[in-house]
Design a protein around this motif. Structure first.
Motif, PDB file in Angstrom:
ATOM      1  N   CYS A 264      29.983  81.842  22.271  1.00  0.00           N
ATOM      2  CA  CYS A 264      29.572  80.863  22.474  1.00  0.00           C
ATOM      3  C   CYS A 264      30.364  80.412  24.204  1.00  0.00           C
ATOM      4  O   CYS A 264      31.321  79.303  23.851  1.00  0.00           O
ATOM      5  CB  CYS A 264      30.067  80.294  21.512  1.00  0.00           C
ATOM      6  SG  CYS A 264      29.732  80.496  19.898  1.00  0.00           S
ATOM      7  N   THR A 265      29.007  80.013  24.550  1.00  0.00           N
ATOM      8  CA  THR A 265      29.661  79.708  25.954  1.00  0.00           C
ATOM      9  C   THR A 265      29.961  77.870  26.143  1.00  0.00           C
ATOM     10  O   THR A 265      31.421  78.013  27.028  1.00  0.00           O
ATOM     11  CB  THR A 265      28.437  79.705  27.161  1.00  0.00           C
ATOM     12  OG1 THR A 265      28.027  81.607  27.216  1.00  0.00           O
ATOM     13  CG2 THR A 265      28.919  79.965  28.662  1.00  0.00           C
ATOM     14  N   CYS A 266      29.150  77.700  25.707  1.00  0.00           N
ATOM     15  CA  CYS A 266      30.095  75.658  26.096  1.00  0.00           C
ATOM     16  C   CYS A 266      31.571  76.368  25.495  1.00  0.00           C
ATOM     17  O   CYS A 266      32.127  75.408  25.808  1.00  0.00           O
ATOM     18  CB  CYS A 266      29.787  75.173  25.135  1.00  0.00           C
ATOM     19  SG  CYS A 266      27.345  74.761  25.769  1.00  0.00           S
ATOM     20  N   PHE A 267      31.702  76.812  24.352  1.00  0.00           N
ATOM     21  CA  PHE A 267      33.087  76.222  23.823  1.00  0.00           C
ATOM     22  C   PHE A 267      33.726  76.477  24.551  1.00  0.00           C
ATOM     23  O   PHE A 267      35.052  76.688  24.524  1.00  0.00           O
ATOM     24  CB  PHE A 267      32.688  76.517  22.189  1.00  0.00           C
ATOM     25  CG  PHE A 267      34.042  77.270  21.707  1.00  0.00           C
ATOM     26  CD1 PHE A 267      34.810  75.788  20.753  1.00  0.00           C
ATOM     27  CD2 PHE A 267      34.422  78.077  21.579  1.00  0.00           C
ATOM     28  CE1 PHE A 267      35.409  75.689  20.206  1.00  0.00           C
ATOM     29  CE2 PHE A 267      35.925  78.444  20.461  1.00  0.00           C
ATOM     30  CZ  PHE A 267      36.563  77.000  20.318  1.00  0.00           C
ATOM     31  N   CYS A 268      34.452  78.458  24.419  1.00  0.00           N
ATOM     32  CA  CYS A 268      35.356  78.991  25.406  1.00  0.00           C
ATOM     33  C   CYS A 268      35.121  78.289  26.910  1.00  0.00           C
ATOM     34  O   CYS A 268      36.454  77.865  27.144  1.00  0.00           O
ATOM     35  CB  CYS A 268      33.902  80.220  26.225  1.00  0.00           C
ATOM     36  SG  CYS A 268      35.536  81.251  26.679  1.00  0.00           S
ATOM     37  N   THR A 269      33.891  78.148  27.436  1.00  0.00           N
ATOM     38  CA  THR A 269      34.063  77.206  29.092  1.00  0.00           C
ATOM     39  C   THR A 269      34.934  75.951  28.557  1.00  0.00           C
ATOM     40  O   THR A 269      35.798  75.172  29.188  1.00  0.00           O
ATOM     41  CB  THR A 269      32.958  76.927  29.534  1.00  0.00           C
ATOM     42  OG1 THR A 269      32.038  78.309  29.613  1.00  0.00           O
ATOM     43  CG2 THR A 269      33.143  76.516  30.193  1.00  0.00           C
ATOM     44  N   ALA A 270      34.690  75.578  27.777  1.00  0.00           N
ATOM     45  CA  ALA A 270      35.815  74.326  26.974  1.00  0.00           C
ATOM     46  C   ALA A 270      37.320  74.552  27.232  1.00  0.00           C
ATOM     47  O   ALA A 270      37.976  73.872  27.287  1.00  0.00           O
ATOM     48  CB  ALA A 270      34.988  72.673  25.973  1.00  0.00           C
ATOM     49  N   VAL A 271      36.640  75.817  26.472  1.00  0.00           N
ATOM     50  CA  VAL A 271      38.541  75.685  25.459  1.00  0.00           C
ATOM     51  C   VAL A 271      39.279  75.734  26.657  1.00  0.00           C
ATOM     52  O   VAL A 271      40.250  76.156  27.303  1.00  0.00           O
ATOM     53  CB  VAL A 271      38.461  77.086  24.529  1.00  0.00           C
ATOM     54  CG1 VAL A 271      40.110  77.854  23.935  1.00  0.00           C
ATOM     55  CG2 VAL A 271      37.867  76.073  23.173  1.00  0.00           C
ATOM     56  N   MET A 272      38.700  76.782  27.643  1.00  0.00           N
ATOM     57  CA  MET A 272      39.313  77.346  29.372  1.00  0.00           C
ATOM     58  C   MET A 272      39.984  76.477  29.924  1.00  0.00           C
ATOM     59  O   MET A 272      40.569  76.446  30.827  1.00  0.00           O
ATOM     60  CB  MET A 272      38.566  78.583  29.539  1.00  0.00           C
ATOM     61  CG  MET A 272      39.089  79.700  28.819  1.00  0.00           C
ATOM     62  SD  MET A 272      39.851  80.170  28.760  1.00  0.00           S
ATOM     63  CE  MET A 272      40.863  81.217  30.100  1.00  0.00           C
ATOM     64  N   ALA A 273      38.792  75.279  29.619  1.00  0.00           N
ATOM     65  CA  ALA A 273      38.989  74.070  31.114  1.00  0.00           C
ATOM     66  C   ALA A 273      40.015  73.232  30.490  1.00  0.00           C
ATOM     67  O   ALA A 273      40.754  72.409  31.053  1.00  0.00           O
ATOM     68  CB  ALA A 273      37.524  73.234  31.146  1.00  0.00           C
ATOM     69  N   TRP A 274      41.054  73.642  28.928  1.00  0.00           N
ATOM     70  CA  TRP A 274      41.369  71.988  28.653  1.00  0.00           C
ATOM     71  C   TRP A 274      42.468  72.286  29.902  1.00  0.00           C
ATOM     72  O   TRP A 274      43.475  73.508  29.751  1.00  0.00           O
ATOM     73  CB  TRP A 274      42.171  72.650  27.036  1.00  0.00           C
ATOM     74  CG  TRP A 274      41.126  72.177  26.167  1.00  0.00           C
ATOM     75  CD1 TRP A 274      40.055  71.537  25.757  1.00  0.00           C
ATOM     76  CD2 TRP A 274      41.055  72.677  25.074  1.00  0.00           C
ATOM     77  NE1 TRP A 274      39.249  71.629  24.865  1.00  0.00           N
ATOM     78  CE2 TRP A 274      40.073  72.509  24.198  1.00  0.00           C
ATOM     79  CE3 TRP A 274      41.566  73.290  24.189  1.00  0.00           C
ATOM     80  CZ2 TRP A 274      39.721  72.321  22.716  1.00  0.00           C
ATOM     81  CZ3 TRP A 274      41.418  73.729  22.336  1.00  0.00           C
ATOM     82  CH2 TRP A 274      40.279  73.183  22.161  1.00  0.00           C
TER      83      TRP A 274
END
Length: 171
Positions: free
Chosen positions: A61-71
């Motif tokens: 889930c690109t949006c989810f994964c990208t958001a988590v990695m950017a935390w």
């Protein structure tokens, strides 16, 4: 300000954000037969399959994964489950970019973080229900998403996974 990557490695925040962008671009490109996603380890007796399937779904889930990695580290460092999931995503990303993308990544830290939660629902070495893992991840990640100023992240991305009944109408 440094941020934590796979295995607790510290990296500049700009590098972590760069990795998050790479994750998004990699996930948008179809994988060829020679270029496949890193797998998750599930040795005999570990019974990680219920957890691995959820982690793999969330990873894709690109949006989810990208958001988590950017935390930023300050957002998730006090939350063991969120920290373990982010670390696992970092390991998968690192493995997929490396020389041997077919080497398995271990979900050990996430598995132990879930086992340490009150209620003893996810004991190491025992099978559990994937649906319960989704609910617990949702519960554990929701306060972190709010702290990261992304309160709708889980509502939009995981709401359909947490419903008890499907509301879709068959055509």
């Amino acid at each position: 300000m440094p941020a934590s990557l796979a295995g607790g490695v510290q990296a500049p925040a700009a590098q972590v954000h760069g990795i998050a962008r790479q994750v998004a671009s990699q996930q948008q490109q179809p994988a060829s037969s020679a270029e496949q996603a890193a797998g998750l380890h599930n040795a005999t007796g570990e019974f990680n399959c219920f957890l691995n399937v959820i982690v793999q779904c969330l990873w894709h889930c690109t949006c989810f994964c990208t958001a988590v990695m950017a935390w930023p580290t300050a957002v998730f460092q006090e939350h063991e489950v969120a920290s373990a999931l982010r670390d696992l995503f970092g390991q998968v990303c690192y493995q997929e970019q490396g020389q041997n993308p077919h080497q398995l990544v271990g979900p050990t830290f996430l598995r132990h973080a879930l086992a340490d939660l009150p209620g003893a629902r996810f004991q190491v070495g025992e099978m559990s229900d994937a649906g319960e893992v989704v609910m617990v991840l949702y519960e554990q990640l929701a306060p972190v998403a709010i702290k990261a100023n992304q309160p709708g992240l889980l509502n939009h991305r995981l709401a359909c996974m947490t419903r008890k009944r499907c509301t879709a109408v068959n055509a």
